[in-house]
Design an enzyme around this catalytic site. Structure first.
Site, PDB file in Angstrom:
ATOM      1  CG  HIS A 126      40.370  36.598  53.102  1.00 51.61           C
ATOM      2  ND1 HIS A 126      39.940  36.841  54.381  1.00 51.61           N
ATOM      3  CD2 HIS A 126      40.457  35.254  52.991  1.00 51.61           C
ATOM      4  CE1 HIS A 126      39.789  35.695  55.021  1.00 51.61           C
ATOM      5  NE2 HIS A 126      40.098  34.713  54.203  1.00 51.61           N
TER       6      HIS A 126
ATOM      7  CG  ASP B 176      39.984  40.028  56.027  1.00 53.46           C
ATOM      8  OD1 ASP B 176      39.686  39.578  54.921  1.00 53.46           O
ATOM      9  OD2 ASP B 176      39.894  39.358  57.086  1.00 53.46           O
TER      10      ASP B 176
ATOM     11  CD  GLU C 133      32.179  34.174  43.156  1.00 49.65           C
ATOM     12  OE1 GLU C 133      32.398  33.046  42.655  1.00 49.65           O
ATOM     13  OE2 GLU C 133      33.105  34.952  43.478  1.00 49.65           O
TER      14      GLU C 133
ATOM     15  CG  ASP D 242      34.056  30.130  55.791  1.00 51.24           C
ATOM     16  OD1 ASP D 242      35.169  29.684  55.473  1.00 51.24           O
ATOM     17  OD2 ASP D 242      33.368  30.823  55.020  1.00 51.24           O
TER      18      ASP D 242
HETATM   19  C1  UDX Z   1      38.687  31.112  51.481  1.00 51.49           C
HETATM   20  C2  UDX Z   1      37.845  30.391  52.502  1.00 51.49           C
HETATM   21  O1  UDX Z   1      37.986  29.028  52.358  1.00 51.49           O
HETATM   22  C3  UDX Z   1      36.453  30.882  52.413  1.00 51.49           C
HETATM   23  O2  UDX Z   1      35.567  30.048  53.080  1.00 51.49           O
HETATM   24  C4  UDX Z   1      36.468  32.293  52.898  1.00 51.49           C
HETATM   25  O3  UDX Z   1      35.181  32.786  52.915  1.00 51.49           O
HETATM   26  C5  UDX Z   1      37.360  33.107  51.974  1.00 51.49           C
HETATM   27  O4  UDX Z   1      38.621  32.509  51.816  1.00 51.49           O
HETATM   28  P1  UDX Z   1      38.604  30.165  48.886  1.00 51.49           P
HETATM   29  O5  UDX Z   1      39.092  28.794  49.066  1.00 51.49           O
HETATM   30  O6  UDX Z   1      39.436  31.109  48.174  1.00 51.49           O
HETATM   31  O7  UDX Z   1      38.143  30.906  50.207  1.00 51.49           O
HETATM   32  O8  UDX Z   1      37.137  30.012  48.211  1.00 51.49           O
HETATM   33  P2  UDX Z   1      36.066  31.076  47.847  1.00 51.49           P
HETATM   34  O9  UDX Z   1      35.665  31.884  49.024  1.00 51.49           O
HETATM   35  O10 UDX Z   1      34.985  30.349  47.159  1.00 51.49           O
HETATM   36  O11 UDX Z   1      36.818  32.023  46.836  1.00 51.49           O
HETATM   37  C6  UDX Z   1      37.366  31.596  45.637  1.00 51.49           C
HETATM   38  C7  UDX Z   1      37.210  32.688  44.604  1.00 51.49           C
HETATM   39  O12 UDX Z   1      38.028  32.383  43.504  1.00 51.49           O
HETATM   40  C8  UDX Z   1      35.797  32.823  44.078  1.00 51.49           C
HETATM   41  O13 UDX Z   1      35.516  34.180  43.899  1.00 51.49           O
HETATM   42  C9  UDX Z   1      35.833  32.114  42.733  1.00 51.49           C
HETATM   43  O14 UDX Z   1      34.935  32.678  41.804  1.00 51.49           O
HETATM   44  C10 UDX Z   1      37.266  32.338  42.318  1.00 51.49           C
HETATM   45  N1  UDX Z   1      37.809  31.262  41.454  1.00 51.49           N
HETATM   46  C11 UDX Z   1      38.335  30.132  42.005  1.00 51.49           C
HETATM   47  C12 UDX Z   1      37.850  31.459  40.107  1.00 51.49           C
HETATM   48  O15 UDX Z   1      37.355  32.469  39.594  1.00 51.49           O
HETATM   49  N2  UDX Z   1      38.437  30.531  39.317  1.00 51.49           N
HETATM   50  C13 UDX Z   1      38.988  29.397  39.808  1.00 51.49           C
HETATM   51  O16 UDX Z   1      39.511  28.600  39.016  1.00 51.49           O
HETATM   52  C14 UDX Z   1      38.931  29.196  41.208  1.00 51.49           C
END
Ligand code: UDX
Length: 459
Positions: free
Chosen positions: A20, A125, A359, A375
């Site tokens: 978020h 948010d 991404e 989601d």
């Molecule tokens: C959570 C929910 O699970 C997601 O579905 C919702 O839309 C937002 O919050 P999360 O588990 O954090 O998300 O996954 P994601 O939404 O993919 O975000 C992770 C972020 O961290 C991405 O921007 C990814 O690029 C970044 N990341 C993660 C890194 O840059 N390095 C890492 O090692 C791990």
């Protein structure tokens, strides 16, 4: 600054979890790059967290942003339980519970800006409904709700009746079960966020990704008459490498052939069980493909105090030796955007968090979907059955099972080796090109973004 932009203050209020915080920081940068005054308001730890993990922008990108710290009471920051029966990160609940106490501090900021600004635009948010309530109470406040997850999923989970059901039927899509997506405590936060007094809705998506769903989404009773801005993708689509020491995985990628590496990461707050780590390791080894696997502990509520922890001690014995020359394991925070943009990256095995989906789409990388919670089960359907830029590795209906190495190997080969993979890669490339063309000029001339800016700076 143009006269219309002067005296408009924008206050961005994210929910304090990485997926978020990140989307709204990207958005804040885009707004400030258009000459707007933007305050990014969050607890100190979370400002630090998101700034230190920001990728894809030049260092100067945040220099005009105002980071405003919202004091939060102390909260416990327990370790995640990777062997829990549900994947939702319930260890973050103490943070989520305390977060509501930032409301009076946010109100103070809004009141002071209200006295000196022509208009105070609050972009919060969806889960921070109190920010919209505070904004609506100002004489010159204008609240907008930012949705961090795809609207198609919000619709799909409403049930299969009426126009939504007809659309899903026409598209041949089936909604995954709602069960086990979130905890009861988190459902209560979501429920409180309904019927927010917003003037409009901002979503990190675009018509090329969810075009069939957006109009129906805005026909829901609580959204009728409100404005929609589908401003995604918010991550930069032309990547600037992060300043400072380069992550070793990028040097490793430089040495791999073009389009040869499978990237594996389950986002910021998901964990897989010890047993599942072993099966995934064996599946990767047996697939005989190059890979880069981020194997880290899920974020705790305070990542700054707790630091990063890897989980490599759960790998089978000798695994690191066996993958020498073929794969690497990263135990810390990986530069995901840079990995996805790298020419050696062929595909992405992901939990399908929405940041990761957007991404990957904007970098043209096909996905192997392994949804964990929230989601994500729907996002896996959207990617594999609607956009057709991915395959499902672990179907949501099998969430209680440990997926066996042999099944993982099969899914990896489907994308990395077999003909079906070529078709999926072609579609991913085409979607990337179409999205990039639609947002133009590296994303800064995205018509929906410009429309939003024109709207909030109107006289
Ligand atoms: C959570 C929910 O699970 C997601 O579905 C919702 O839309 C937002 O919050 P999360 O588990 O954090 O998300 O996954 P994601 O939404 O993919 O975000 C992770 C972020 O961290 C991405 O921007 C990814 O690029 C970044 N990341 C993660 C890194 O840059 N390095 C890492 O090692 C791990």
């Amino acid at each position: 600054m143009e006269a219309s932009k002067a005296n408009v203050s924008i206050v961005v209020v994210p929910f304090p979890a990485q997926g978020h915080l990140n989307q709204l920081l990207h958005f804040s940068i885009m707004l400030s790059s258009h000459g707007l005054t933007v305050y990014y308001a969050a607890p100190r730890t979370h400002i630090h967290q998101t700034r230190s993990r920001l990728q894809g922008w030049p260092t100067s990108a945040t220099s005009s942003l105002h980071f405003h710290e919202l004091p939060i009471p102390p909260y416990t920051s327990p370790a995640p339980n990777p062997n829990s029966s549900i994947f939702f990160p319930s260890h973050l609940q103490p943070l989520f519970d305390e977060f509501k106490h930032v409301q009076p501090h946010l109100a103070n900021l809004l009141h002071s800006l209200s006295a000196t600004s022509r208009r105070v635009v609050v972009i919060s948010d969806f889960l921070v409904s109190f920010a919209a309530t505070e904004a609506a109470a100002l004489p010159n406040g204008e609240p907008y709700t930012f949705r961090c997850t795809p609207p198609s999923g919000a619709l799909a989970w409403q049930g299969e009746d009426g126009p939504v059901g007809n659309l899903l039927k026409a598209l041949g899509l089936k909604t995954p079960s709602k069960e086990d997506r979130v905890t009861e405590e988190f459902s209560a936060i979501v429920a409180r966020s309904k019927s927010t007094p917003e003037s409009g809705v901002l979503i990190n998506t675009c018509r090329l990704i969810e075009g069939d769903f957006l109009d129906i989404f805005m026909q829901q009773p609580d959204l009728i008459g409100k404005k929609l801005f589908a401003i995604g993708p918010l991550n930069p689509i032309v990547i600037t490498e992060t300043a400072g020491p380069r992550h070793r995985c990028l040097d490793w990628l430089d040495r791999q052939p073009s389009g040869s590496v499978l990237y594996i990461s389950f986002g910021s707050n998901s964990s897989i069980s010890d047993e599942q780590i072993e099966q995934l390791a064996m599946g990767l080894l047996n697939s005989d493909q190059r890979f880069l696997w981020v194997l880290r502990e899920a974020d705790r509520g305070d990542v700054i105090a707790e630091g990063e922890r890897d989980r490599q001690n759960k790998l089978p014995p000798d695994f690191i030796e066996k993958i020498e020359g073929k794969g690497i394991i990263i135990g810390d925070w990986a530069p995901q955007l840079e990995i996805l943009a790298h020419q050696a990256t062929a595909a992405f095995m992901s939990h399908c968090g929405w940041n990761s989906c957007i991404e990957s789409i904007s970098m043209g990388v096909p996905m192997l979907a392994w949804p964990m919670h929230s989601d994500q089960p729907w996002n896996a359907v959207l990617l594999s059955s609607y956009l057709k830029v991915g395959v499902v590795v672990r179907d949501w209906s099998r969430r209680k099972e440990v997926l066996l190495a042999v099944e993982i190997e099969k899914a990896v080969k489907e994308v990395m080796v077999y003909d079906k993979g070529e078709e999926i890669k072609r579609r991913a490339r085409e979607l990337k090109e179409a999205v990039r063309q639609a947002v133009g000029d590296g994303g800064s001339s995205n018509p929906e973004l410009l429309a939003f800016i024109n709207h909030i700076t109107r006289s």
